[in-house]
Design an enzyme around this catalytic site. Structure first.
Site, short mmCIF file in Angstrom:
data_model
loop_
_atom_site.label_atom_id
_atom_site.label_comp_id
_atom_site.label_asym_id
_atom_site.label_seq_id
_atom_site.Cartn_x
_atom_site.Cartn_y
_atom_site.Cartn_z
N ASN A 1 86.94 69.95 64.46
CA ASN A 1 87.09 69.02 65.35
C ASN A 1 87.32 69.47 66.54
OD1 ASN A 1 86.86 66.54 67.19
ND2 ASN A 1 88.65 65.70 66.00
N CYS B 1 86.35 61.88 72.15
CA CYS B 1 85.48 62.21 70.82
C CYS B 1 83.94 61.37 71.03
CB CYS B 1 85.96 62.39 69.60
SG CYS B 1 87.82 63.79 69.31
N HIS C 1 80.30 62.50 64.52
CA HIS C 1 80.98 63.50 64.92
C HIS C 1 82.22 63.68 63.63
CE1 HIS C 1 84.67 64.83 67.56
NE2 HIS C 1 85.41 64.24 66.81
N1 COA Z 1 99.95 70.98 56.69
C1 COA Z 1 100.93 70.82 55.40
N2 COA Z 1 100.84 69.52 55.33
C2 COA Z 1 100.91 68.88 55.72
C3 COA Z 1 99.88 69.06 57.09
C4 COA Z 1 99.18 70.34 57.06
N3 COA Z 1 99.00 70.56 58.41
N4 COA Z 1 100.14 67.82 58.60
C5 COA Z 1 100.55 66.94 57.61
N5 COA Z 1 100.83 67.25 55.78
C6 COA Z 1 101.93 67.02 55.13
C7 COA Z 1 102.69 65.11 55.70
O1 COA Z 1 103.49 65.42 56.50
C8 COA Z 1 102.82 64.53 54.64
O2 COA Z 1 103.97 64.78 54.07
P1 COA Z 1 104.44 63.75 53.69
O3 COA Z 1 104.06 62.87 52.56
O4 COA Z 1 106.17 64.53 52.61
O5 COA Z 1 105.89 63.01 54.32
C9 COA Z 1 101.30 64.83 53.61
O6 COA Z 1 101.11 65.92 53.99
C10 COA Z 1 100.37 64.11 53.94
O7 COA Z 1 99.56 63.56 55.03
P2 COA Z 1 99.30 62.21 55.16
O8 COA Z 1 99.34 62.21 56.63
O9 COA Z 1 99.12 61.39 54.38
O10 COA Z 1 97.75 62.67 55.20
P3 COA Z 1 96.20 62.41 55.02
O11 COA Z 1 95.99 62.14 54.09
O12 COA Z 1 96.17 61.07 56.38
O13 COA Z 1 95.64 62.97 55.81
C11 COA Z 1 94.53 63.79 58.22
C12 COA Z 1 95.80 63.14 57.33
C13 COA Z 1 95.59 63.92 59.77
C14 COA Z 1 93.94 64.85 58.03
C15 COA Z 1 93.76 62.34 58.01
O14 COA Z 1 94.99 61.40 58.70
C16 COA Z 1 93.27 62.01 59.06
O15 COA Z 1 92.08 63.15 58.97
N6 COA Z 1 92.66 61.57 59.91
C17 COA Z 1 91.86 60.99 61.21
C18 COA Z 1 91.65 62.15 62.20
C19 COA Z 1 90.66 62.33 63.15
O16 COA Z 1 89.95 62.46 62.63
N7 COA Z 1 90.90 62.49 64.23
C20 COA Z 1 90.38 62.38 65.42
C21 COA Z 1 90.02 61.19 65.96
S1 COA Z 1 88.55 61.85 66.70
#
Ligand code: COA
Length: 328
Positions: A285, A113, A255
């Site tokens: 993304n 990224c 980004h």
């Molecule tokens: N749809 C529905 N539920 C989902 C899901 C989806 N696509 N993906 C995960 N979940 C669930 C998880 O299993 C979890 O369930 P649980 O509570 O029963 O275990 C719940 O949603 C919460 O997940 P969590 O990981 O706490 O969510 P979050 O608020 O941290 O958001 C991301 C997840 C990935 C959106 C977030 O962590 C993020 O954006 N991180 C950075 C990602 C990024 O920038 N990546 C590229 C970098 S360049």
């Protein structure tokens, strides 16, 4: 010493729009979960056959046209991608061939990224030393082909899209415009927090015990936390290098990984979201393509005007991050 400036931008996204609800064909997910957690409404996916170099070629053609240049004007190609056409060689040489060039150097960089920010910094150094006068920088990705379509792939699979952006970077003697400074960082201690571990030079088989296989892995919370901190720091470094206050900057382009990351950075600097150009809702993304696609659309929509102070910053797998300060 000449300055490097962006003389033309191009972008290409495949026509196929994939909405959040379309992803329910593979995942137990919802538009509400994806939009509230990430800000994404839809993304583009290629319809095969297509290659990353093909997407880059489309964006490059437009950047050349807008700069009033032809392929023969290019002194160097820099190709940033995490999804190359081949394991080797890199997509840069494939793009060179598509452009009808014979021996123009092509450099592939693998900063995920942060690829476009790294690429701008590299291009700027080559131009400042006088080695090259016209550099084509491309960020392009096809990610719909590595997404894990199994149910457990939903956390990563909903975030990424396909696309390409390109910039022609040229030399100017006008020191009041162009790239003023760049700062690059990486931290390999976190390499395994966001990765596709195979195919790998360390293993001969996908079936080894403990193998990830050809599947993306992301520690979402850890990536989120580091992204906010590191992009904030990279902006502070850019500001202090230029003697600018946050409110002096006309446009920040971060980004596009998650709108909540961008909101957190905006809050840290006490700035309104209007100062941050975003299009994550349309494309998700797009990794190395995300910043050039933003630059392209920001310029088209009138958010970038000559003389504007602009800061770009990115964070991604590696971890890698960095910032660029420029006058548009
Ligand atoms: N749809 C529905 N539920 C989902 C899901 C989806 N696509 N993906 C995960 N979940 C669930 C998880 O299993 C979890 O369930 P649980 O509570 O029963 O275990 C719940 O949603 C919460 O997940 P969590 O990981 O706490 O969510 P979050 O608020 O941290 O958001 C991301 C997840 C990935 C959106 C977030 O962590 C993020 O954006 N991180 C950075 C990602 C990024 O920038 N990546 C590229 C970098 S360049």
């Amino acid at each position: 010493m000449p300055n490097a400036y962006i003389s033309g931008l191009g972008m290409y996204v495949p026509p196929k729009v994939v909405c959040n609800d379309d992803l329910r064909a593979w995942y137990d997910t919802s538009d509400e979960w994806i939009y509230t957690r990430s800000g994404i409404k839809e993304r583009r996916w290629v319809e095969e056959p297509a290659s990353t170099a093909d997407l880059g070629y489309q964006a490059a053609q437009e950047a050349l046209r807008r700069a009033g240049k032809t392929p023969s004007d290019i002194d160097l190609i820099i190709f940033a991608t995490l999804s190359p056409d081949l394991y080797f060689p890199g997509s840069g040489v494939l793009l060179q061939h598509k452009l009808g060039l014979e021996t123009t150097p092509a450099l592939d960089i693998r900063q995920q990224c942060s690829g476009f920010v790294y690429g701008l910094s590299i291009a700027s150094q080559f131009i400042q030393t006088g080695m090259y006068k016209c550099i084509l920088l491309v960020g392009a990705e096809i990610q719909s082909t590595w997404i894990d379509y199994n149910p457990e792939g939903r956390t990563v699979g909903v975030l990424f899209g396909d696309g390409a952006g390109a910039a022609l970077i040229e030399a100017t003697e006008d020191s009041s415009r162009g790239i003023l400074s760049s700062h690059l960082y990486s931290q390999g201690a976190y390499a395994m927090e966001l990765c596709i571990a195979e195919p790998s030079s360390a293993t001969r088989s996908h079936k080894l015990p403990g193998s990830y296989g050809m599947r993306p892995y992301m520690n979402g919370k850890e990536v989120f936390r580091h992204a906010v901190q590191r992009m904030g720091e990279a902006i502070e470094t850019a500001l202090s290098a230029q003697g600018w206050r946050p409110q002096d900057v006309n446009l920040f382009i971060l980004h596009q990984a998650n709108i909540r990351i961008i909101q957190a950075v905006a809050d840290f600097f006490g700035l309104p979201m209007e100062r941050f150009y975003n299009n994550i809702h349309k494309y998700g993304n797009t990794t190395a393509a995300s910043i050039p696609i933003c630059l392209y659309e920001a310029e088209m929509e009138g958010y970038l005007k000559a003389g504007d102070k602009v800061i770009l910053t990115a964070f991604g797998s590696g971890f890698t991050w960095g910032s660029v300060a420029m006058i548009w």
